[in-house]
Design a protein around this motif. Structure first.
Motif, PDB file in Angstrom:
ATOM      1  N   ILE A 104       0.877  -1.175   0.000  1.00 48.99           N
ATOM      2  CA  ILE A 104       0.000   0.000   0.000  1.00 48.99           C
ATOM      3  C   ILE A 104       0.910   1.219   0.000  1.00 48.99           C
ATOM      4  N   LEU A 105       0.671   2.145  -0.897  1.00 48.81           N
ATOM      5  CA  LEU A 105       1.442   3.391  -0.961  1.00 48.81           C
ATOM      6  C   LEU A 105       0.500   4.557  -0.705  1.00 48.81           C
ATOM      7  N   LEU A 106       0.867   5.406   0.254  1.00 47.09           N
ATOM      8  CA  LEU A 106       0.025   6.522   0.679  1.00 47.09           C
ATOM      9  C   LEU A 106       0.833   7.808   0.738  1.00 47.09           C
ATOM     10  N   THR A 107       0.197   8.920   0.402  1.00 47.05           N
ATOM     11  CA  THR A 107       0.813  10.205   0.688  1.00 47.05           C
ATOM     12  C   THR A 107       0.566  10.519   2.158  1.00 47.05           C
ATOM     13  N   THR A 108       1.454  11.280   2.770  1.00 43.94           N
ATOM     14  CA  THR A 108       1.292  11.583   4.201  1.00 43.94           C
ATOM     15  C   THR A 108       0.506  12.868   4.425  1.00 43.94           C
ATOM     16  N   SER A 109      -0.023  13.455   3.363  1.00 43.44           N
ATOM     17  CA  SER A 109      -0.656  14.767   3.526  1.00 43.44           C
ATOM     18  C   SER A 109      -2.034  14.875   2.872  1.00 43.44           C
ATOM     19  N   ASN A 110      -2.669  13.739   2.599  1.00 47.67           N
ATOM     20  CA  ASN A 110      -3.924  13.819   1.856  1.00 47.67           C
ATOM     21  C   ASN A 110      -4.919  12.793   2.374  1.00 47.67           C
ATOM     22  N   GLU A 111      -6.012  13.278   2.936  1.00 46.86           N
ATOM     23  CA  GLU A 111      -7.036  12.381   3.461  1.00 46.86           C
ATOM     24  C   GLU A 111      -7.706  11.560   2.357  1.00 46.86           C
ATOM     25  N   ALA A 161      18.254  22.805   8.883  1.00 50.40           N
ATOM     26  CA  ALA A 161      18.554  22.854   7.446  1.00 50.40           C
ATOM     27  C   ALA A 161      17.972  21.654   6.697  1.00 50.40           C
ATOM     28  N   PHE A 162      17.975  20.484   7.336  1.00 50.14           N
ATOM     29  CA  PHE A 162      17.393  19.284   6.732  1.00 50.14           C
ATOM     30  C   PHE A 162      15.932  19.109   7.138  1.00 50.14           C
ATOM     31  N   SER A 163      15.676  19.236   8.433  1.00 47.18           N
ATOM     32  CA  SER A 163      14.346  18.890   8.952  1.00 47.18           C
ATOM     33  C   SER A 163      13.242  19.805   8.432  1.00 47.18           C
ATOM     34  N   LYS A 164      13.587  21.062   8.123  1.00 46.40           N
ATOM     35  CA  LYS A 164      12.552  21.990   7.656  1.00 46.40           C
ATOM     36  C   LYS A 164      11.916  21.522   6.353  1.00 46.40           C
ATOM     37  N   LEU A 165      12.654  20.737   5.572  1.00 47.53           N
ATOM     38  CA  LEU A 165      12.136  20.255   4.294  1.00 47.53           C
ATOM     39  C   LEU A 165      11.036  19.217   4.501  1.00 47.53           C
ATOM     40  N   LEU A 166      11.132  18.473   5.600  1.00 44.71           N
ATOM     41  CA  LEU A 166      10.083  17.505   5.914  1.00 44.71           C
ATOM     42  C   LEU A 166       8.932  18.162   6.662  1.00 44.71           C
ATOM     43  N   MET A 167       9.251  19.220   7.427  1.00 49.26           N
ATOM     44  CA  MET A 167       8.216  19.913   8.186  1.00 49.26           C
ATOM     45  C   MET A 167       7.332  20.792   7.313  1.00 49.26           C
ATOM     46  N   ASP A 168       7.844  21.196   6.155  1.00 50.43           N
ATOM     47  CA  ASP A 168       7.094  22.066   5.255  1.00 50.43           C
ATOM     48  C   ASP A 168       5.745  21.434   4.911  1.00 50.43           C
ATOM     49  N   GLU A 169       4.690  22.234   4.931  1.00 45.56           N
ATOM     50  CA  GLU A 169       3.359  21.680   4.647  1.00 45.56           C
ATOM     51  C   GLU A 169       3.238  21.150   3.217  1.00 45.56           C
ATOM     52  N   GLU A 170       4.172  21.555   2.355  1.00 49.19           N
ATOM     53  CA  GLU A 170       4.195  21.054   0.982  1.00 49.19           C
ATOM     54  C   GLU A 170       5.140  19.861   0.817  1.00 49.19           C
ATOM     55  N   SER A 171       5.669  19.355   1.926  1.00 51.96           N
ATOM     56  CA  SER A 171       6.600  18.224   1.872  1.00 51.96           C
ATOM     57  C   SER A 171       6.001  17.060   1.086  1.00 51.96           C
ATOM     58  N   ASP A 172       6.800  16.513   0.187  1.00 55.79           N
ATOM     59  CA  ASP A 172       6.351  15.412  -0.668  1.00 55.79           C
ATOM     60  C   ASP A 172       6.794  14.082  -0.058  1.00 55.79           C
ATOM     61  N   SER A 173       6.325  13.814   1.145  1.00 56.21           N
ATOM     62  CA  SER A 173       6.675  12.579   1.839  1.00 56.21           C
ATOM     63  C   SER A 173       5.607  11.521   1.566  1.00 56.21           C
ATOM     64  N   VAL A 174       6.026  10.257   1.582  1.00 51.58           N
ATOM     65  CA  VAL A 174       5.086   9.160   1.337  1.00 51.58           C
ATOM     66  C   VAL A 174       5.293   8.067   2.377  1.00 51.58           C
ATOM     67  N   PHE A 175       4.286   7.217   2.500  1.00 54.30           N
ATOM     68  CA  PHE A 175       4.328   6.114   3.455  1.00 54.30           C
ATOM     69  C   PHE A 175       3.951   4.829   2.734  1.00 54.30           C
ATOM     70  N   ARG A 176       4.697   3.774   3.024  1.00 60.86           N
ATOM     71  CA  ARG A 176       4.522   2.518   2.308  1.00 60.86           C
ATOM     72  C   ARG A 176       4.428   1.359   3.297  1.00 60.86           C
ATOM     73  N   LEU A 177       3.474   0.485   3.055  1.00 56.96           N
ATOM     74  CA  LEU A 177       3.344  -0.771   3.792  1.00 56.96           C
ATOM     75  C   LEU A 177       3.638  -1.902   2.816  1.00 56.96           C
ATOM     76  N   ASN A 178       4.682  -2.676   3.078  1.00 53.26           N
ATOM     77  CA  ASN A 178       5.056  -3.799   2.216  1.00 53.26           C
ATOM     78  C   ASN A 178       4.728  -5.121   2.905  1.00 53.26           C
ATOM     79  N   HIS A 179       4.090  -6.013   2.165  1.00 58.76           N
ATOM     80  CA  HIS A 179       3.839  -7.362   2.669  1.00 58.76           C
ATOM     81  C   HIS A 179       4.492  -8.361   1.723  1.00 58.76           C
ATOM     82  N   TYR A 180       5.381  -9.186   2.280  1.00 59.75           N
ATOM     83  CA  TYR A 180       6.070 -10.217   1.505  1.00 59.75           C
ATOM     84  C   TYR A 180       5.502 -11.573   1.918  1.00 59.75           C
TER      85      TYR A 180
END
Length: 328
Positions: A104-111, A161-180
């Motif tokens: 399952i691949l999900l964005t972390t910022s979109n309901e 300097a690094f963390s602000k890029l993830l904290m930004d409300e426009e951060s393009d972070s994703v979350f993945r659940l892998n099942h093998y």
């Protein structure tokens, strides 16, 4: 997936060993920032304990994930196809890579992520959504802390300097659940495609935060090119340096190449938060880390790199197109 010839498979089995000395970082210790820097330089990878993520968040999300992956395939496929988020099975990306995995691949910022799951879970979809959100929020907080400790260890100002890029409300972070799932064909005359759960690759983002159940399969490469198997630990997290962090540190940190092997009898479940910057963010070596040295990489936006990476195979050197070629 990297298609392995039979000689390559024999070489693989003879050179991979369980690696007990994965760099171990205890976040409660005062010297953690220096140990994290050392681990990122030498391995691009480390194990994290005393991380502060509540155990109940981990176990609840694992339970909800198992509930989903235990459903009949016809039900799970209602949460697909990937567009780019949703449910995927066997196929990894658009360029022919496959593996013994469903995910399952999900964005972390979109309901809107969860609309697909409502048709499958009904009211239980809210439990799934809540479990994912609680877990991701806790893991994000931990990722911010790690990146700020890295900045401290490198003597970078500001420390965000690094963390602000993830904290930004426009951060393009994703979350993945892998099942093998178990791969019984391994005992029936293993084929190339049965060997690999998820083919060798680096992560393009800044940082990846991995947690899995207590089943082995994860491997990383050392500087000498040998693969090592990482002992599983379901109570700890594993941190990967991503391509973008390698660029920002001008190659001082190395994006770790890793893969997952299939298991003949047991299911492996992993959860990965990929911390990415905003699409418009410019990625380049930080000036404070290039004093007296040439920049090894061209400046690019995260959108440009993501678009380029999306056109590649898993095992390709994605950063190659963005490296500065030394003048002859």
């Amino acid at each position: 997936m990297v298609v392995l010839s039979k000689p390559a498979m024999e070489h693989l089995s003879s050179t991979t060993t369980l690696f007990p000395e994965v760099p171990l970082i205890d976040l409660s210790k005062p010297d953690s920032k220096h140990l994290i820097v050392k681990a990122c330089e030498e391995f691009g990878f480390f194990k994290l304990i005393n991380h502060g993520v509540p155990t109940e968040f981990i176990t609840r999300l694992e339970s909800e994930s198992i509930n989903f992956f235990s459903l009949p395939l016809s039900e799970k496929e209602k949460a697909g196809p990937l567009d780019p988020f949703g449910y995927g099975n066997k196929k990894i990306g658009p360029n022919g890579d496959v593996g013994w995995v469903e995910y399952i691949l999900l964005t972390t910022s979109n309901e809107a992520n969860y609309q697909k799951f409502s048709s499958i879970f009904g009211e239980a979809a809210e439990k799934f959504r809540s479990a994912v959100n609680d877990y991701v929020l806790a893991v994000k907080k931990m990722a911010y802390e790690i990146l700020e400790m890295l900045a401290d260890g490198l003597k970078i100002q500001p420390r965000n300097a690094f963390s602000k890029l993830l904290m930004d409300e426009e951060s393009d972070s994703v979350f993945r659940l892998n099942h093998y799932p178990p791969c019984p064909k391994i005992h029936q005359g293993m084929t190339d495609s049965d060997l690999i759960g998820f083919g060798e690759h680096t992560d393009p983002q800044i940082i990846s935060v991995l947690r899995s159940n207590n089943i082995s399969g994860l491997q990383i490469t050392l500087k000498d090119g040998n693969w090592i198997s990482v002992p599983p630990d379901q109570t700890s997290f594993f941190i990967n340096v991503g391509d973008s962090l390698q660029v920002m540190t001008n190659g001082r940190f190395k994006s770790v190449r890793h893969r997952v092997l299939a298991n003949s009898s047991k299911s492996r479940l992993s959860m990965i938060y990929f911390g990415g910057p905003p699409l418009s963010e410019k990625i380049a070596p930080l000036p404070s880390l290039t004093k007296g040295a040439d920049s090894l990489y061209k400046e690019f936006t995260w959108y440009e790199y993501k678009k380029s990476a999306y056109k590649t195979r898993l095992a390709d050197n994605r950063l190659g197109l963005f490296e500065k070629i030394a003048a002859s």
